[in-house]
Design an enzyme around this catalytic site. Structure first.
Site, short mmCIF file in Angstrom:
data_model
loop_
_atom_site.label_atom_id
_atom_site.label_comp_id
_atom_site.label_asym_id
_atom_site.label_seq_id
_atom_site.Cartn_x
_atom_site.Cartn_y
_atom_site.Cartn_z
N SER A 32 7.21 -3.64 -3.49
CA SER A 32 6.96 -4.77 -4.39
C SER A 32 8.14 -5.04 -5.31
O SER A 32 8.56 -4.15 -6.05
CB SER A 32 5.75 -4.50 -5.28
N HIS A 69 6.32 -10.05 -1.88
CA HIS A 69 6.73 -9.53 -0.57
C HIS A 69 7.06 -10.72 0.33
O HIS A 69 6.25 -11.63 0.46
CB HIS A 69 5.60 -8.73 0.07
N HIS A 91 -0.29 -3.59 3.45
CA HIS A 91 -0.99 -2.55 2.70
C HIS A 91 -2.43 -2.42 3.18
O HIS A 91 -3.04 -3.39 3.61
CB HIS A 91 -1.03 -2.89 1.20
N TYR A 93 -4.98 -2.07 1.29
CA TYR A 93 -5.90 -2.84 0.43
C TYR A 93 -5.98 -4.31 0.81
O TYR A 93 -6.88 -5.03 0.38
CB TYR A 93 -5.53 -2.71 -1.06
N GLU A 94 -5.03 -4.77 1.64
CA GLU A 94 -5.09 -6.16 2.09
C GLU A 94 -6.16 -6.33 3.17
O GLU A 94 -6.43 -7.45 3.61
CB GLU A 94 -3.73 -6.60 2.64
N ALA A 121 6.84 0.56 -5.51
CA ALA A 121 6.59 0.47 -6.95
C ALA A 121 5.44 1.42 -7.23
O ALA A 121 4.47 1.46 -6.48
CB ALA A 121 6.19 -0.95 -7.31
N MET A 222 0.17 2.55 -3.87
CA MET A 222 -0.77 2.09 -2.83
C MET A 222 -0.10 1.93 -1.47
O MET A 222 -0.54 1.14 -0.64
CB MET A 222 -1.38 0.76 -3.27
N SER A 223 0.98 2.67 -1.23
CA SER A 223 1.69 2.49 0.05
C SER A 223 2.38 3.78 0.44
O SER A 223 2.04 4.86 -0.01
CB SER A 223 2.72 1.37 -0.09
N ASN A 246 5.35 1.27 -14.44
CA ASN A 246 4.43 1.30 -15.59
C ASN A 246 4.00 2.74 -15.84
O ASN A 246 4.12 3.59 -14.98
CB ASN A 246 3.20 0.43 -15.29
N HIS A 258 0.02 -6.59 -12.49
CA HIS A 258 0.96 -6.78 -11.38
C HIS A 258 2.26 -7.41 -11.91
O HIS A 258 3.34 -7.12 -11.41
CB HIS A 258 0.32 -7.66 -10.30
#
Ligand code: HPA
Length: 283
Positions: A32, A69, A91, A93-94, A121, A222-223, A246, A258
């Site tokens: 990201s 992306h 991902h 989550y998609e 990220a 998340m990746s 963060n 985000h």
């Protein structure tokens, strides 16, 4: 759930091969907001443009739906090496299956890639990490995978690797040392630590942050982990960078958005580019 036959991986690789004249040895996956790295790639002849292939033109390739992306491959020279850069990834989550999430890694293997560099990220769990920091990934906790979502579940594809692949050195120790030395030479401070993979897309609750920290996690995202598992399965050497975007709150006093992730990625990108360019000749 979408899975692929070996022929489907090969079809995708053949379409890409028909557009390029080189064998890419190194694959780079950009996380990201880190897509700017792809702008550094040149064509095979100095001063020429790289080959760009949109994911939608490659059969079987999942489209990236996340803002930040791009969704294309950039193939050419970086740091004197033949590279294929994945600008945007799929991902879990998609809603993609883990076969889709790891499709690119296996196609890269069929193109000739033996070294995979992944960037992401991530949120900082380690209290000493700050937004803008770079973390070299030394190991991972595949939390979502441990709970049943391992990308290698299902019939094993012997063409790629063995049923029970070793993960004792998922992140190449020599590469980590090279990256640390390069960072010192270039005056770019780096952290190192353990990356925890969660499916997302919701960010962590304070209780989850305290748990992940207690488990030994330094950064959370998340990746990356599914791709690393697929890459190790097919024998690639792996180097991973987390850009800390963060600080994860363990008391609910700060929120994660985000937008802040993308903003910090702008600081992180140039640092990772500097280190990568320095080590690419040695990978
Ligand atoms: N948690 C999970 N994934 C992330 C985060 C986070 O705080 N920041 C960037 N990706």
């Amino acid at each position: 759930m979408r899975t692929y036959s070996f022929a489907e991986y090969k079809d995708a690789a053949d379409v890409i091969k028909s557009r390029i004249s080189i064998v890419p040895e190194i694959g780079l996956v950009l996380g990201s907001g880190l897509g700017q790295l792809a702008d550094e790639v040149e064509g095979i002849e100095p001063g020429t443009d790289p080959v760009i292939i949109d994911y939608k033109d490659i059969p079987g390739w999942p489209a990236s739906t996340v803002f930040g992306h791009k969704g294309r491959l950039v193939i050419g020279k970086l740091g004197g090496r033949n590279v294929v850069v994945q600008q945007g990834r799929a991902h879990f989550y998609e809603g993609y299956s883990l076969s889709e999430v790891t499709f690119a890694v296996r196609v890269m293997k069929l193109l000739g890639v033996n070294t995979l560099v992944l960037t992401n990220a991530a949120g900082g769990l380690n209290v000493f990490f700050h937004p803008g920091d770079i973390m070299l990934i030394t190991d991972h906790i595949g939390f979502a995978g441990m709970a049943g979502n391992n990308p290698l579940c299902g019939p094993n594809m012997e063409e790629f690797g063995t049923r029970f692949p070793d993960m004792s050195q998922a992140y190449d120790r020599e590469y980590i040392q090279l990256a640390k030395a390069a960072a010192v030479r270039k005056g770019v401070p780096v952290q190192s630590g353990v990356y925890v993979w969660l499916s997302g897309p919701s960010f962590e609750t304070p209780a989850e942050v305290r748990m992940l920290r207690a488990m030994g996690g330094d950064a959370v995202g998340m990746s990356t982990v599914p791709e690393v598992i697929a890459a190790r399965h097919c024998g690639m050497r792996v180097l991973g960078f987390s850009g800390i975007t963060n600080k994860n709150s363990d008391n609910g006093e700060a929120m994660t958005t985000h937008e802040e992730v993308l903003e910090a990625a702008n600081v992180i990108g140039p640092k990772i580019i500097t280190i990568l360019k320095e080590i690419l000749p040695d990978l």
